[in-house]
Write an enzyme that holds these catalytic residues in place. Structure first.
Site, PDB file in Angstrom:
ATOM      1  N   GLU A 139     -23.948  52.942  51.548  1.00 10.80           N
ATOM      2  CA  GLU A 139     -23.082  51.763  51.658  1.00 10.80           C
ATOM      3  C   GLU A 139     -21.620  52.154  51.807  1.00 10.80           C
ATOM      4  O   GLU A 139     -20.862  51.492  52.532  1.00 10.80           O
ATOM      5  CB  GLU A 139     -23.269  50.862  50.435  1.00 10.80           C
ATOM      6  CG  GLU A 139     -24.571  50.081  50.414  1.00 10.80           C
ATOM      7  CD  GLU A 139     -25.777  50.946  50.089  1.00 10.80           C
ATOM      8  OE1 GLU A 139     -26.904  50.597  50.502  1.00 10.80           O
ATOM      9  OE2 GLU A 139     -25.592  51.985  49.413  1.00 10.80           O
ATOM     10  N   HIS A 147     -32.288  43.644  42.953  1.00  8.44           N
ATOM     11  CA  HIS A 147     -32.362  43.237  44.355  1.00  8.44           C
ATOM     12  C   HIS A 147     -32.367  41.714  44.516  1.00  8.44           C
ATOM     13  O   HIS A 147     -32.769  41.211  45.563  1.00  8.44           O
ATOM     14  CB  HIS A 147     -33.626  43.807  45.012  1.00  8.44           C
ATOM     15  CG  HIS A 147     -33.661  45.294  45.109  1.00  8.44           C
ATOM     16  ND1 HIS A 147     -33.903  46.094  44.018  1.00  8.44           N
ATOM     17  CD2 HIS A 147     -33.479  46.122  46.160  1.00  8.44           C
ATOM     18  CE1 HIS A 147     -33.881  47.367  44.407  1.00  8.44           C
ATOM     19  NE2 HIS A 147     -33.624  47.405  45.699  1.00  8.44           N
TER      20      HIS A 147
END
Length: 325
Positions: A60, A129
């Site tokens: 990321e 998540h």
């Protein structure tokens, strides 16, 4: 007019802007040949090629760093963070670099970029998540924040985000991806900072975002049918800029305010709206402002527990009944 899924509308919004402006490109994990883990970029690499739809390693920090650098050179990149939970791994770049560069350079460096990410629960992905983290981004000066609830808004807000001169965090909602709606033909461009009134009523104002919008609309329909309680339902859509006028005018008229938030209760986006309403509409209120939220807990993965945690239609109905009779 075509009926599109929410995921298809996201893809259409990206394609619309890439066709219009060759400076637009997209960077992220598995977005090219795989079409995105949620299939929101399916077909784009075939249409625009691997130079403009770029797969990256699982990093990321690398994705957001590349996006920032690309924007500084005059491109208009979209960087996908697969799950919004993973913003935590690159938050320094988003919050301390991207959000502040235009201000710290006195406007000499603009960052016209979109951080696109998949947000929220409902799919049993567990605590790491499934988070709803739009309030993280809302708290950082220098970032604009949008979260569409329908296919047509998914297209229009993507276009508005790509064309904006400032960095925009665009929260797609995982639980809405398979939902369908009519989307007009031709170019669609929305406006940041505008809420939508989906239903007009005189007894209460219900303010919701993303996946909570259809639940709020269904609850309002039940309340009208079963109890004669007529609610205005407002889809916030844009947290920054925030359409305070639409919200506060409705609160002044209905004298009651309910927020429906998927984010955990502590410091959720609805707290800011409640604060504004208390300051601006205090003498118009006939009942306490009530926030209907997810508890301040990591989201469970067990189906029954996740359903209990996230605001449901039943919980919205029961809460509004309690305070709006």
């Amino acid at each position: 007019m075509a009926e599109l899924t929410y995921r298809g509308a996201v893809s259409r919004g990206i394609a619309q802007e890439m066709e219009r402006d060759e400076r637009v490109l997209m960077i992220g994990e598995d977005i090219a040949a795989a079409g995105g883990v949620f299939k929101t970029t399916e077909g784009l690499v075939e249409q625009f090629g691997p130079t403009r739809i770029r797969d990256t390693p699982i990093s990321e920090e690398a994705i957001i760093g590349m996006v920032m650098g690309a924007a500084m050179t005059g491109l208009r990149p979209i960087g996908e963070i697969m799950f919004s939970d993973f913003l935590a791994t690159c938050w320094d770049i988003v919050a301390n670099q991207i959000a502040k560069t235009r201000y710290m350079t006195d406007g000499q460096v603009e960052l016209p970029l979109v951080v696109f990410t998949n947000n929220g629960g409902g799919l049993r992905f567990g605590a790491q998540h499934s988070q709803s983290v739009e309030n993280w981004a809302m708290a950082i000066p220098g970032l604009k924040v949008v979260a569409p609830s329908s296919p047509v808004d998914a297209v229009g807000l993507m276009a508005a985000a790509v064309r904006d001169p400032d960095p925009v965090v665009y929260f797609s909602h995982k639980a809405l991806l398979a939902t369908k709606g009519e989307v007009p033909d031709g170019e669609i461009v929305d406006e940041l900072g505008t809420a939508k009134v989906l239903r007009d009523g005189k007894d209460a104002t219900i303010v919701a975002l993303a996946a909570m919008v259809p639940r709020a609309a269904e609850a309002a329909e039940r309340l009208a049918t079963e109890d004669g309680i007529n609610c205005t339902v407002i889809d916030v859509r844009s947290l920054v800029p925030l359409d305070t006028r639409t919200i506060l005018e409705s609160v002044s008229r209905t004298s009651r305010l309910f927020t429906v938030e998927e984010n955990p209760r502590l410091v959720g986006w609805g707290a800011e709206i409640a604060s504004l309403a208390a300051e601006e509409c205090f003498w118009d209120l006939d009942a306490p402002i009530v926030r209907i939220t997810t508890p301040h807990i990591p989201l469970p993965s067990a189906a029954a527990l996740e359903d209990m945690a996230i605001p449901s239609v039943d919980r919205i109905v029961e809460t509004v009944r309690k305070y709006a009779r």
